[in-house]
Scaffold this active site. Structure first.
Site, PDB file in Angstrom:
ATOM      1  N   CYS A 111       8.552  38.610  -4.172  1.00 40.59           N
ATOM      2  CA  CYS A 111       9.254  38.353  -2.912  1.00 40.59           C
ATOM      3  C   CYS A 111       9.774  36.921  -2.880  1.00 40.59           C
ATOM      4  O   CYS A 111       9.004  35.962  -2.998  1.00 40.59           O
ATOM      5  CB  CYS A 111       8.328  38.600  -1.732  1.00 40.59           C
ATOM      6  SG  CYS A 111       9.097  38.224  -0.136  1.00 40.59           S
ATOM      7  N   VAL A 112      11.065  36.776  -2.702  1.00 43.86           N
ATOM      8  CA  VAL A 112      11.687  35.458  -2.751  1.00 43.86           C
ATOM      9  C   VAL A 112      11.204  34.564  -1.614  1.00 43.86           C
ATOM     10  O   VAL A 112      10.939  33.370  -1.818  1.00 43.86           O
ATOM     11  CB  VAL A 112      13.229  35.592  -2.754  1.00 43.86           C
ATOM     12  CG1 VAL A 112      13.728  36.334  -1.515  1.00 43.86           C
ATOM     13  CG2 VAL A 112      13.896  34.231  -2.865  1.00 43.86           C
TER      14      VAL A 112
END
Length: 227
Positions: free
Chosen positions: A66-67
């Site tokens: 997840c960025v």
């Protein structure tokens, strides 16, 4: 028989939960025709990715980090595949997905038919204390992210997660839920009692449900995620 799985890892490297997730994925991949996608979220972005990459190279599994969670924790993005919530929704919504694994809080995927617009029904259970670093905020983030992708989302506050209903920062986000068509918000009566909260004093007033109603709520949703 082919089994497709989605594993969401929220425990950091070295944690028993992360180790068990890795062992499970490694064992799962040895089964012929199985395929798997792994989504690293919350503290799960803190991994020794070299071990996961070795597994990826051997079995061609899909790894997504997840960025937003990685940036919050200043994770070096070199050599990792940064993805948004959309990657998780796409993986979970695939018609041939038979199992969704979650670490350390296992969710369920019920074999319901999809809604008329092709979306799935998600129940997100929020149990983290609001002062628990980023974890409480990230639970709301994923709820909004999933809803923005036109999936049906309901929220259930449980345990110390119920205290999020008192925190100004959480309330600002919760006040915007209707903009994302998140209108089904619940809290358990036992959680209110255990946290000495009075329903009428809450600024946001969710539906109060019993343990028996929680079971019915879970059965009415396709995918249940717990944070």
């Amino acid at each position: 028989m082919k089994v497709n799985a989605v594993i969401i890892v929220t425990a950091p490297q070295g944690n028993e939960g992360a180790l068990s997730a890795f062992d499970f994925v490694a064992e799962f991949c040895t089964q012929k025709h199985n395929s798997i996608s792994v989504f690293f979220y919350q503290d799960g972005v803190r991994q020794d990715y070299s071990t996961w990459h070795a597994l990826q190279k051997k079995y061609n599994i899909k790894l997504h980090t997840c960025v937003a969670a990685a940036r919050r924790r200043n994770i070096d993005s070199d050599n990792i595949n940064l993805s948004g919530i959309g990657a998780l929704v796409t993986a979970c919504s695939a018609t041939d997905v038979k199992m969704v694994g979650f670490n350390p809080h296992p969710p369920f995927r019920h074999p319901h038919s999809k809604l008329e617009n092709g979306s799935s029904k998600y129940l997100i259970i929020l149990h983290n204390h609001p002062n628990n670093n980023f974890l409480a905020a990230e639970a709301l983030d994923i709820a909004l992210g999933i809803a923005a992708l036109e999936q049906k989302v309901s929220l259930l506050f449980s345990g110390t997660g119920t205290l999020q209903l008192l925190i100004p920062d959480s309330l600002k986000i919760l006040a915007a839920l209707n903009l994302y068509d998140i209108n089904n918000i619940y809290v358990t009566d036992i959680s209110l009692k255990n946290n000495n909260l009075h329903y009428k004093k809450l600024k946001l007033q969710p539906q109060v449900i019993t343990s028996e109603q929680v079971t019915a709520l879970e059965l009415d949703n396709d995918i249940i995620l717990s944070f």
